[in-house]
Enzyme design. Sequence first.
Site, PDB file in Angstrom:
ATOM      1  N   ASN A  12       0.664  -1.532  -0.033  1.00  0.00           N
ATOM      2  CA  ASN A  12      -0.120   0.209  -0.416  1.00  0.00           C
ATOM      3  C   ASN A  12       1.074   1.344  -0.201  1.00  0.00           C
ATOM      4  O   ASN A  12       1.375   1.588   0.891  1.00  0.00           O
ATOM      5  CB  ASN A  12      -0.602  -0.014   1.290  1.00  0.00           C
ATOM      6  CG  ASN A  12      -1.768   1.427   1.874  1.00  0.00           C
ATOM      7  OD1 ASN A  12      -1.503   2.246   0.396  1.00  0.00           O
ATOM      8  ND2 ASN A  12      -2.190   1.384   2.514  1.00  0.00           N
ATOM      9  N   LYS A  14       0.652   4.475  -0.204  1.00  0.00           N
ATOM     10  CA  LYS A  14      -0.523   5.224   0.428  1.00  0.00           C
ATOM     11  C   LYS A  14      -0.583   6.902  -0.397  1.00  0.00           C
ATOM     12  O   LYS A  14      -0.408   6.629  -1.519  1.00  0.00           O
ATOM     13  CB  LYS A  14       0.529   5.287   1.685  1.00  0.00           C
ATOM     14  CG  LYS A  14      -0.054   4.460   2.458  1.00  0.00           C
ATOM     15  CD  LYS A  14      -0.102   4.819   3.714  1.00  0.00           C
ATOM     16  CE  LYS A  14       0.032   3.019   4.617  1.00  0.00           C
ATOM     17  NZ  LYS A  14      -0.159   3.487   5.961  1.00  0.00           N
ATOM     18  N   HIS A  98     -10.008   0.811   4.162  1.00  0.00           N
ATOM     19  CA  HIS A  98      -8.519   0.486   5.073  1.00  0.00           C
ATOM     20  C   HIS A  98      -8.668   2.090   6.066  1.00  0.00           C
ATOM     21  O   HIS A  98      -9.134   2.890   6.470  1.00  0.00           O
ATOM     22  CB  HIS A  98      -7.420   1.738   4.341  1.00  0.00           C
ATOM     23  CG  HIS A  98      -5.389   2.086   4.739  1.00  0.00           C
ATOM     24  ND1 HIS A  98      -5.662   2.379   5.825  1.00  0.00           N
ATOM     25  CD2 HIS A  98      -5.209   0.868   4.481  1.00  0.00           C
ATOM     26  CE1 HIS A  98      -4.395   2.405   6.593  1.00  0.00           C
ATOM     27  NE2 HIS A  98      -4.342   1.117   5.793  1.00  0.00           N
ATOM     28  N   GLU A 100      -7.378   3.972   7.518  1.00  0.00           N
ATOM     29  CA  GLU A 100      -7.118   5.689   7.618  1.00  0.00           C
ATOM     30  C   GLU A 100      -7.486   6.541   6.381  1.00  0.00           C
ATOM     31  O   GLU A 100      -8.567   7.620   6.943  1.00  0.00           O
ATOM     32  CB  GLU A 100      -5.547   6.091   6.525  1.00  0.00           C
ATOM     33  CG  GLU A 100      -4.612   5.748   7.642  1.00  0.00           C
ATOM     34  CD  GLU A 100      -3.098   5.521   6.557  1.00  0.00           C
ATOM     35  OE1 GLU A 100      -3.557   5.456   5.453  1.00  0.00           O
ATOM     36  OE2 GLU A 100      -2.901   4.753   7.423  1.00  0.00           O
ATOM     37  N   GLU A 166      -5.711  -4.910  10.008  1.00  0.00           N
ATOM     38  CA  GLU A 166      -4.475  -4.337  10.345  1.00  0.00           C
ATOM     39  C   GLU A 166      -5.128  -3.158  11.720  1.00  0.00           C
ATOM     40  O   GLU A 166      -5.865  -2.881  11.660  1.00  0.00           O
ATOM     41  CB  GLU A 166      -4.447  -3.541   9.600  1.00  0.00           C
ATOM     42  CG  GLU A 166      -4.433  -3.839   8.160  1.00  0.00           C
ATOM     43  CD  GLU A 166      -3.242  -3.229   6.890  1.00  0.00           C
ATOM     44  OE1 GLU A 166      -2.560  -2.837   7.266  1.00  0.00           O
ATOM     45  OE2 GLU A 166      -3.955  -1.546   6.723  1.00  0.00           O
ATOM     46  N   GLY A 172       2.107   2.531  10.766  1.00  0.00           N
ATOM     47  CA  GLY A 172       2.974   3.354  10.565  1.00  0.00           C
ATOM     48  C   GLY A 172       3.997   3.527  11.950  1.00  0.00           C
ATOM     49  O   GLY A 172       4.346   4.826  12.165  1.00  0.00           O
ATOM     50  N   SER A 209       2.802  -2.396  10.339  1.00  0.00           N
ATOM     51  CA  SER A 209       4.497  -1.590  10.659  1.00  0.00           C
ATOM     52  C   SER A 209       5.598  -3.542  10.700  1.00  0.00           C
ATOM     53  O   SER A 209       6.485  -4.328  10.844  1.00  0.00           O
ATOM     54  CB  SER A 209       4.411  -1.670  11.201  1.00  0.00           C
ATOM     55  OG  SER A 209       4.779  -0.668  12.177  1.00  0.00           O
ATOM     56  N   GLY A 230       2.775  -1.604   4.353  1.00  0.00           N
ATOM     57  CA  GLY A 230       2.673   0.188   4.170  1.00  0.00           C
ATOM     58  C   GLY A 230       4.412   0.492   3.664  1.00  0.00           C
ATOM     59  O   GLY A 230       4.648   0.840   2.494  1.00  0.00           O
ATOM     60  N   GLY A 231       4.379   1.205   4.847  1.00  0.00           N
ATOM     61  CA  GLY A 231       5.871   1.874   4.690  1.00  0.00           C
ATOM     62  C   GLY A 231       7.333   1.033   3.830  1.00  0.00           C
ATOM     63  O   GLY A 231       7.738   1.656   2.923  1.00  0.00           O
TER      64      GLY A 231
HETATM   65  P1  PGA Z   1       2.793   0.589   7.664  1.00  0.00           P
HETATM   66  O1  PGA Z   1       1.084   0.721   6.881  1.00  0.00           O
HETATM   67  O2  PGA Z   1       3.589  -1.097   7.098  1.00  0.00           O
HETATM   68  O3  PGA Z   1       3.857   1.833   7.240  1.00  0.00           O
HETATM   69  O4  PGA Z   1       2.307   0.285   8.956  1.00  0.00           O
HETATM   70  C1  PGA Z   1       0.232  -0.598   6.417  1.00  0.00           C
HETATM   71  C2  PGA Z   1      -1.106  -0.343   5.924  1.00  0.00           C
HETATM   72  O5  PGA Z   1      -0.815   1.138   6.492  1.00  0.00           O
HETATM   73  O6  PGA Z   1      -1.199  -1.047   4.752  1.00  0.00           O
END
Ligand code: PGA
Length: 253
Positions: A12, A14, A98, A100, A166, A172, A209, A230-231
């Site tokens: 992802n 983002k 998601h 967010e 998640e 994050g 994470s 994500g990251g």
């Molecule tokens: P992250 O994000 O790996 O940066 O924690 C995961 C996500 O939001 O899908």
Amino acid sequence: MNSTRKPLIAGNWKMYKGGLAGVELASALKKVARDVPNVDMVIAPPFTVLAACAHEVEGSSIAIAAQNFYPKNEGAFTGEVSAPMLRDSGCTWVLVGHSERRQYFGETDASVAERTRVAIAAGLEPIVCVGETLAERETGQTIAVVNRQVSAFVNLLTHHAVIAYEPVWAIGTGKTAGPNEAEEVHMAIRAQLERRGLGMTTRILYGGSVKADNAAALLACPNVDGALVGGASLEASTFGAIARAAQGLVSSR
Ligand code: PGA
């Protein structure tokens, strides 16, 4: 992981890599995909590079997901993007719900269900996201919250759909659910799927994470079928290391 379900590693992006940098990342991932034949790889770039990334990965095993869409097929909805438009751009997957989007853009269990329904009707496979907040975990509501979120859409799913667990507090933040904590929630989700006859086939991803150094332990859980990253999906080296960890587990069976 379980031998009947092919692991899925999804990235992802983002609101990052919306231009040439995104196309370059997609290009670099094609090489990774060749090393992980037993792993499905999906990337979710921003809208602005969906078509360019889809073009870039053509002929590879990488599939393209969007991060969101508006659940009407067309119309006077300035600034919105529809599911058929995502198909036209080369997407075969879409993230739905998601955290967010739930947190900052007002998405609810009802709007997540509506998007799930419209995505499937348009021929997109949804990756529907669920997860509890820190306050919910600390007050012992994790399973109840996740069960409620899943029950809002589970009756709409097909065999190809994917659920991503998640925990909001792990996204994050560098904190991850430990393998036991993740497995407990994945088992609860699996039980709901089983009641719908979808338990064997539906993949449940863990997200929050996920990095190269914790991926193998999480993916080793019997009900963790992949990761939503994500990251660590923003560099081919780190995303590739996670995909290779999944491939390593398949190969060692
Ligand atoms: P992250 O994000 O790996 O940066 O924690 C995961 C996500 O939001 O899908």
